[in-house]
Design an enzyme around this catalytic site. Structure first.
Site, PDB file in Angstrom:
ATOM      1  N   CYS A 178    -134.042   6.554 -57.824  1.00 32.60           N
ATOM      2  CA  CYS A 178    -134.392   5.416 -56.976  1.00 32.60           C
ATOM      3  C   CYS A 178    -133.741   4.134 -57.474  1.00 32.60           C
TER       4      CYS A 178
ATOM      5  N   HIS B 200    -147.979 -14.956 -32.681  1.00 30.64           N
ATOM      6  CA  HIS B 200    -146.954 -15.176 -31.679  1.00 30.64           C
ATOM      7  C   HIS B 200    -146.004 -16.284 -32.108  1.00 30.64           C
TER       8      HIS B 200
ATOM      9  N   LYS C  82    -129.035   1.344 -52.549  1.00 29.73           N
ATOM     10  CA  LYS C  82    -128.902   1.578 -51.094  1.00 29.73           C
ATOM     11  C   LYS C  82    -129.368   0.349 -50.321  1.00 29.73           C
TER      12      LYS C  82
ATOM     13  N   GLU D 264    -146.537  -8.243 -32.706  1.00 31.88           N
ATOM     14  CA  GLU D 264    -147.672  -8.487 -31.810  1.00 31.88           C
ATOM     15  C   GLU D 264    -147.725  -7.452 -30.685  1.00 31.88           C
TER      16      GLU D 264
ATOM     17  N   CYS E  34    -132.844   4.273 -53.690  1.00 33.15           N
ATOM     18  CA  CYS E  34    -133.473   3.181 -52.915  1.00 33.15           C
ATOM     19  C   CYS E  34    -132.901   1.797 -53.209  1.00 33.15           C
TER      20      CYS E  34
ATOM     21  N   ALA F 234    -139.710   5.168 -44.164  1.00 26.38           N
ATOM     22  CA  ALA F 234    -138.753   4.359 -43.408  1.00 26.38           C
ATOM     23  C   ALA F 234    -137.360   4.919 -43.574  1.00 26.38           C
TER      24      ALA F 234
ATOM     25  N   TYR G 129    -131.805  11.484 -43.637  1.00 31.27           N
ATOM     26  CA  TYR G 129    -131.969  10.104 -44.120  1.00 31.27           C
ATOM     27  C   TYR G 129    -130.640   9.505 -44.610  1.00 31.27           C
TER      28      TYR G 129
ATOM     29  N   GLU H 100    -128.536   6.482 -42.785  1.00 27.57           N
ATOM     30  CA  GLU H 100    -128.527   5.156 -43.427  1.00 27.57           C
ATOM     31  C   GLU H 100    -127.101   4.717 -43.744  1.00 27.57           C
TER      32      GLU H 100
HETATM   33  P1  FAD Z   1    -135.848  10.989 -60.188  1.00 28.61           P
HETATM   34  O1  FAD Z   1    -136.061   9.566 -59.887  1.00 28.61           O
HETATM   35  O2  FAD Z   1    -134.613  11.629 -59.658  1.00 28.61           O
HETATM   36  O3  FAD Z   1    -135.892  11.138 -61.773  1.00 28.61           O
HETATM   37  C1  FAD Z   1    -135.591  12.342 -62.413  1.00 28.61           C
HETATM   38  C2  FAD Z   1    -135.043  12.016 -63.799  1.00 28.61           C
HETATM   39  O4  FAD Z   1    -134.993  13.217 -64.570  1.00 28.61           O
HETATM   40  C3  FAD Z   1    -133.616  11.491 -63.751  1.00 28.61           C
HETATM   41  O5  FAD Z   1    -133.542  10.290 -64.504  1.00 28.61           O
HETATM   42  C4  FAD Z   1    -132.791  12.597 -64.384  1.00 28.61           C
HETATM   43  O6  FAD Z   1    -131.664  12.107 -65.118  1.00 28.61           O
HETATM   44  C5  FAD Z   1    -133.809  13.227 -65.326  1.00 28.61           C
HETATM   45  N1  FAD Z   1    -133.528  14.618 -65.694  1.00 28.61           N
HETATM   46  C6  FAD Z   1    -133.106  15.643 -64.918  1.00 28.61           C
HETATM   47  N2  FAD Z   1    -133.045  16.778 -65.642  1.00 28.61           N
HETATM   48  C7  FAD Z   1    -133.434  16.456 -66.901  1.00 28.61           C
HETATM   49  C8  FAD Z   1    -133.598  17.201 -68.104  1.00 28.61           C
HETATM   50  N3  FAD Z   1    -133.378  18.518 -68.160  1.00 28.61           N
HETATM   51  N4  FAD Z   1    -134.024  16.546 -69.215  1.00 28.61           N
HETATM   52  C9  FAD Z   1    -134.280  15.217 -69.176  1.00 28.61           C
HETATM   53  N5  FAD Z   1    -134.144  14.471 -68.071  1.00 28.61           N
HETATM   54  C10 FAD Z   1    -133.739  15.089 -66.950  1.00 28.61           C
HETATM   55  N6  FAD Z   1    -137.154   7.069 -51.553  1.00 28.61           N
HETATM   56  C11 FAD Z   1    -137.893   6.092 -50.996  1.00 28.61           C
HETATM   57  O7  FAD Z   1    -139.124   6.123 -51.087  1.00 28.61           O
HETATM   58  N7  FAD Z   1    -137.315   5.050 -50.316  1.00 28.61           N
HETATM   59  C12 FAD Z   1    -135.961   4.948 -50.195  1.00 28.61           C
HETATM   60  O8  FAD Z   1    -135.466   4.010 -49.576  1.00 28.61           O
HETATM   61  C13 FAD Z   1    -135.157   5.965 -50.791  1.00 28.61           C
HETATM   62  N8  FAD Z   1    -133.819   5.899 -50.700  1.00 28.61           N
HETATM   63  C14 FAD Z   1    -133.066   6.852 -51.314  1.00 28.61           C
HETATM   64  C15 FAD Z   1    -131.689   6.766 -51.199  1.00 28.61           C
HETATM   65  C16 FAD Z   1    -130.886   7.723 -51.768  1.00 28.61           C
HETATM   66  C17 FAD Z   1    -129.384   7.602 -51.653  1.00 28.61           C
HETATM   67  C18 FAD Z   1    -131.479   8.803 -52.483  1.00 28.61           C
HETATM   68  C19 FAD Z   1    -130.612   9.848 -53.124  1.00 28.61           C
HETATM   69  C20 FAD Z   1    -132.847   8.904 -52.599  1.00 28.61           C
HETATM   70  C21 FAD Z   1    -133.654   7.936 -52.000  1.00 28.61           C
HETATM   71  N9  FAD Z   1    -135.045   8.002 -52.069  1.00 28.61           N
HETATM   72  C22 FAD Z   1    -135.806   7.029 -51.472  1.00 28.61           C
HETATM   73  C23 FAD Z   1    -135.727   9.122 -52.752  1.00 28.61           C
HETATM   74  C24 FAD Z   1    -136.173   8.701 -54.171  1.00 28.61           C
HETATM   75  O9  FAD Z   1    -135.076   8.204 -54.892  1.00 28.61           O
HETATM   76  C25 FAD Z   1    -136.774   9.910 -54.886  1.00 28.61           C
HETATM   77  O10 FAD Z   1    -137.786  10.455 -54.095  1.00 28.61           O
HETATM   78  C26 FAD Z   1    -137.369   9.513 -56.248  1.00 28.61           C
HETATM   79  O11 FAD Z   1    -136.399   8.941 -57.077  1.00 28.61           O
HETATM   80  C27 FAD Z   1    -137.969  10.756 -56.915  1.00 28.61           C
HETATM   81  O12 FAD Z   1    -138.453  10.429 -58.187  1.00 28.61           O
HETATM   82  P2  FAD Z   1    -138.550  11.560 -59.322  1.00 28.61           P
HETATM   83  O13 FAD Z   1    -139.223  10.898 -60.481  1.00 28.61           O
HETATM   84  O14 FAD Z   1    -139.128  12.782 -58.776  1.00 28.61           O
HETATM   85  O15 FAD Z   1    -137.032  11.901 -59.683  1.00 28.61           O
HETATM   86  P1  NDP Z   2    -132.344  15.363 -45.446  1.00 30.51           P
HETATM   87  O1  NDP Z   2    -133.153  16.556 -45.701  1.00 30.51           O
HETATM   88  O2  NDP Z   2    -132.960  14.146 -44.890  1.00 30.51           O
HETATM   89  O3  NDP Z   2    -131.123  15.744 -44.492  1.00 30.51           O
HETATM   90  C1  NDP Z   2    -130.265  16.798 -44.808  1.00 30.51           C
HETATM   91  C2  NDP Z   2    -129.241  16.935 -43.690  1.00 30.51           C
HETATM   92  O4  NDP Z   2    -128.328  17.950 -44.069  1.00 30.51           O
HETATM   93  C3  NDP Z   2    -129.838  17.350 -42.355  1.00 30.51           C
HETATM   94  O5  NDP Z   2    -129.142  16.711 -41.334  1.00 30.51           O
HETATM   95  C4  NDP Z   2    -129.579  18.859 -42.340  1.00 30.51           C
HETATM   96  O6  NDP Z   2    -129.406  19.366 -41.039  1.00 30.51           O
HETATM   97  C5  NDP Z   2    -128.240  18.919 -43.044  1.00 30.51           C
HETATM   98  N1  NDP Z   2    -127.986  20.211 -43.656  1.00 30.51           N
HETATM   99  C6  NDP Z   2    -128.771  20.853 -44.550  1.00 30.51           C
HETATM  100  N2  NDP Z   2    -128.188  22.015 -44.918  1.00 30.51           N
HETATM  101  C7  NDP Z   2    -127.034  22.093 -44.235  1.00 30.51           C
HETATM  102  C8  NDP Z   2    -126.001  23.062 -44.181  1.00 30.51           C
HETATM  103  N3  NDP Z   2    -126.049  24.172 -44.908  1.00 30.51           N
HETATM  104  N4  NDP Z   2    -124.949  22.821 -43.380  1.00 30.51           N
HETATM  105  C9  NDP Z   2    -124.909  21.689 -42.651  1.00 30.51           C
HETATM  106  N5  NDP Z   2    -125.846  20.741 -42.646  1.00 30.51           N
HETATM  107  C10 NDP Z   2    -126.897  20.951 -43.448  1.00 30.51           C
HETATM  108  O7  NDP Z   2    -131.626  15.078 -46.851  1.00 30.51           O
HETATM  109  P2  NDP Z   2    -130.883  13.800 -47.420  1.00 30.51           P
HETATM  110  O8  NDP Z   2    -129.939  14.335 -48.427  1.00 30.51           O
HETATM  111  O9  NDP Z   2    -130.397  12.915 -46.348  1.00 30.51           O
HETATM  112  O10 NDP Z   2    -132.046  13.071 -48.199  1.00 30.51           O
HETATM  113  C11 NDP Z   2    -132.794  13.799 -49.171  1.00 30.51           C
HETATM  114  C12 NDP Z   2    -134.185  13.293 -49.277  1.00 30.51           C
HETATM  115  O11 NDP Z   2    -134.183  12.053 -50.002  1.00 30.51           O
HETATM  116  C13 NDP Z   2    -134.819  12.948 -47.941  1.00 30.51           C
HETATM  117  O12 NDP Z   2    -135.415  14.080 -47.364  1.00 30.51           O
HETATM  118  C14 NDP Z   2    -135.813  11.900 -48.314  1.00 30.51           C
HETATM  119  O13 NDP Z   2    -136.999  12.537 -48.698  1.00 30.51           O
HETATM  120  C15 NDP Z   2    -135.160  11.193 -49.486  1.00 30.51           C
HETATM  121  N6  NDP Z   2    -134.532   9.951 -49.021  1.00 30.51           N
HETATM  122  C16 NDP Z   2    -135.361   8.980 -48.561  1.00 30.51           C
HETATM  123  C17 NDP Z   2    -134.841   7.816 -48.065  1.00 30.51           C
HETATM  124  C18 NDP Z   2    -135.791   6.786 -47.543  1.00 30.51           C
HETATM  125  O14 NDP Z   2    -136.971   6.863 -47.855  1.00 30.51           O
HETATM  126  N7  NDP Z   2    -135.337   5.826 -46.764  1.00 30.51           N
HETATM  127  C19 NDP Z   2    -133.414   7.558 -48.011  1.00 30.51           C
HETATM  128  C20 NDP Z   2    -132.623   8.646 -48.536  1.00 30.51           C
HETATM  129  C21 NDP Z   2    -133.183   9.806 -49.010  1.00 30.51           C
HETATM  130  P3  NDP Z   2    -130.643  19.802 -40.107  1.00 30.51           P
HETATM  131  O15 NDP Z   2    -131.348  18.562 -39.713  1.00 30.51           O
HETATM  132  O16 NDP Z   2    -129.962  20.484 -38.981  1.00 30.51           O
HETATM  133  O17 NDP Z   2    -131.479  20.714 -40.945  1.00 30.51           O
END
Ligand code: FAD
Ligand code: NDP
Length: 455
Positions: free
Chosen positions: A40, A437, A48, A442, A45, A338, A175, A179
């Site tokens: 994140c 308003h 992004k 609203e 997040c 969102a 997502y 985005e």
């Molecule tokens: P992470 O935050 O991924 O933390 C896992 C940690 O474990 C990492 O630091 C990794 O290096 C470490 N790790 C992995 N393996 C090992 C190991 N073997 N030993 C030690 N450390 C290890 N969520 C939202 O709510 N709002 C958003 O707007 C949003 N935007 C996103 C945009 C993008 C591009 C992406 C990819 C994700 C987004 N998410 C968003 C999702 C959000 O980032 C994740 O849901 C959240 O970070 C999950 O937290 P976590 O603690 O499970 O994992």
């Molecule tokens: P998503 O699960 O949102 O979307 C994955 C996309 O990949 C879908 O369009 C899916 O298609 C497609 N797909 C999956 N497998 C295949 C395949 N084999 N061939 C072709 N297309 C495929 O994953 P994201 O990676 O976008 O995001 C991961 C997660 O991270 C989200 O689910 C969300 O929980 C979190 N996230 C949250 C954000 C936020 O809160 N604003 C922003 C970014 C990430 P289909 O729909 O047809 O299955």
């Protein structure tokens, strides 16, 4: 035991769990293989949203002229400038997270951690023993969803770009695809999306999916619904997307946005008799227990609801349960979420499809309008993005079951309405609330006539 708790992974969930446990007096260690802060903060997040703010200026400059501003020249976006500022900000945040851990009395071990039998964790040469272990290793982009996709960028590489491509293809329509398509288009990139569904954002309310498609098209994103490349072929410069039937499209750059997979490989699960699910997730029950005594998993690793606030809430609930004698579970039934395309989407509660499938008697209220800020500029001066709102109300109890919105500030508005829904607000409560308003929000308290009733 060396520690009461060892957490593997210092991302959103791991940091929250370890700090809360330490606050309850537990002796806590956290293990991190990369940078402290996780997805994140460093590659999700936060960066992004900072790119979204940059992209927003694309339309703000255009609109400013209609409001009477004279801009000296065509404004240009410098990705390298954004990149330097973003790196400085994520470095600052990483430092903050390290200081928070230290101030909480949590011991940080740097390196990849893995289980080494029940109650044991190894980090390089270090062997740690603990009463409780939380796995919080998150997820990473899938890199094998179709042939050649491993040669493409993921969101990780996108957020580290020093220069933007001219023509980009995005594969997927979840997502991340939506985005970044929206942002890149506003930053001047020609974007084409290829995806297998009919509309983007599978799983979202149909109104939002259709409106998101219209908003992307209004921002000049090409949508290729139902078209999935069979292979991505790297060229000397750029990539070819092989679309089958002999067709290939050449682009400068490709974003692989085909989902994320839990980081369970190499975690030593077998050493405690566990195996990951087929999708890589570590399965847990509602109390986040893995089935092995003293071993828990939280956040994206469990592939339940991959959102930062969920990972944080799970970490804190588990720490309270284990160390404060206040057992509690996180309720995932009404989590607001969102999608930060422009304009953004936000939702809380089930979709209309889900309620229809469940056979719930539901009254549907809907509105859509041209927001004041754009209406002032007249047709043609804006991207024609309409705001859409929907309330789904239980026809029997009058309780508001869901709120869906696409439009400016939707995430801010829906976050507040989510409180009302948690408190059990009815449509009558909405009706007797006076409007602020003039606002877009609203409209949610001014919806009078239902558009349809289910079933
Ligand atoms: P992470 O935050 O991924 O933390 C896992 C940690 O474990 C990492 O630091 C990794 O290096 C470490 N790790 C992995 N393996 C090992 C190991 N073997 N030993 C030690 N450390 C290890 N969520 C939202 O709510 N709002 C958003 O707007 C949003 N935007 C996103 C945009 C993008 C591009 C992406 C990819 C994700 C987004 N998410 C968003 C999702 C959000 O980032 C994740 O849901 C959240 O970070 C999950 O937290 P976590 O603690 O499970 O994992
Ligand atoms: P998503 O699960 O949102 O979307 C994955 C996309 O990949 C879908 O369009 C899916 O298609 C497609 N797909 C999956 N497998 C295949 C395949 N084999 N061939 C072709 N297309 C495929 O994953 P994201 O990676 O976008 O995001 C991961 C997660 O991270 C989200 O689910 C969300 O929980 C979190 N996230 C949250 C954000 C936020 O809160 N604003 C922003 C970014 C990430 P289909 O729909 O047809 O299955």
């Amino acid at each position: 035991m060396d520690f009461d708790l060892v957490v593997i992974g210092a991302g959103s969930g791991g940091v929250a769990a370890s700090r809360r446990a330490a606050a309850h007096g537990a002796r806590v260690a956290i293990v991190e293989a990369g940078r402290v802060g996780g997805t994140c903060v460093l590659r999700g997040c936060v960066p992004k949203k900072l790119l979204m703010y940059a992209a927003q200026y694309g339309s703000t400059f255009a609109e400013a002229r209609g409001y009477g501003w004279t801009l000296p020249a065509a404004p240009q976006f410098e990705m390298a400038h954004w990149q330097a500022a973003k790196s400085a900000e994520t470095t600052r945040l990483e430092g903050l997270y390290r200081r928070l851990l230290e101030a909480s009395g949590v011991t940080l071990f740097e390196g990849a951690g893995h289980l080494d039998g029940p109650g044991r964790v190894r980090v390089g040469d270090e062997r740690l023993t603990a009463r409780h272990i939380i796995l919080a290793t998150g997820a990473s982009p899938v890199r094998d969803s179709l042939p050649g996709i491993e040669t493409c960028a993921t969101s990780n590489e996108l957020l580290d770009l020093e220069a933007l491509p001219r023509r980009a293809a995005i594969i997927g329509s979840g997502y991340i695809a939506v985005e970044f398509a929206s942002m890149l288009a506003r930053l001047g990139v020609q974007v084409a999306m290829y995806f297998r569904a009919e509309l983007p954002l599978r799983g979202f309310d149909p109104m939002l999916r259709a409106a998101a498609a219209a908003a992307l098209q209004a921002a000049s994103v090409e949508l290729h619904a139902g078209v999935l490349p069979q292979r991505v072929r790297p060229l000397l410069e750029g990539f070819a997307l092989e679309l089958g039937d002999e067709r290939a499209v050449e682009v400068d750059w490709v974003l692989n946005a085909t989902g994320r997979r839990p980081n369970s490989a190499g975690l030593g699960l077998a050493s405690v008799g566990l195996a990951p699910r087929a999708d890589g997730a570590v399965a847990v029950d509602d109390a986040l227990r893995t089935g092995v005594d003293g071993l828990y998993a939280i956040g994206d690793l469990t592939q339940r609801m991959n959102l930062t606030p969920v990972a944080i809430a799970e970490g804190r609930a588990l720490a309270d349960t284990l160390f404060a004698a206040t057992p509690r579970q996180v309720d995932l039934t009404r989590v607001a979420h969102a999608v930060f395309l422009l304009p953004p989407i936000a939702s809380v509660g089930p979709t209309e499809d889900e309620l229809a499938a469940a056979g719930r008697p539901v009254t549907v209220f809907e509105t859509d309008f041209n927001p004041m800020r754009q209406a002032f500029l007249g047709a043609g001066a804006t991207r024609g993005e309409r705001t859409h709102m929907k309330l789904l109300v239980d026809s029997g109890s009058d309780r508001v079951l869901a709120v869906h919105m696409i439009g400016a500030d939707a995430p801010e508005i829906v976050q507040s309405l989510a409180v009302a829904l948690s408190a059990g607000a009815t449509k009558a409560h909405f009706d007797r609330t006076l409007a602020v308003h003039p606002t877009a929000a609203e409209e949610f308290v001014l919806l009078r006539e239902p558009v349809r009733r289910l079933p």
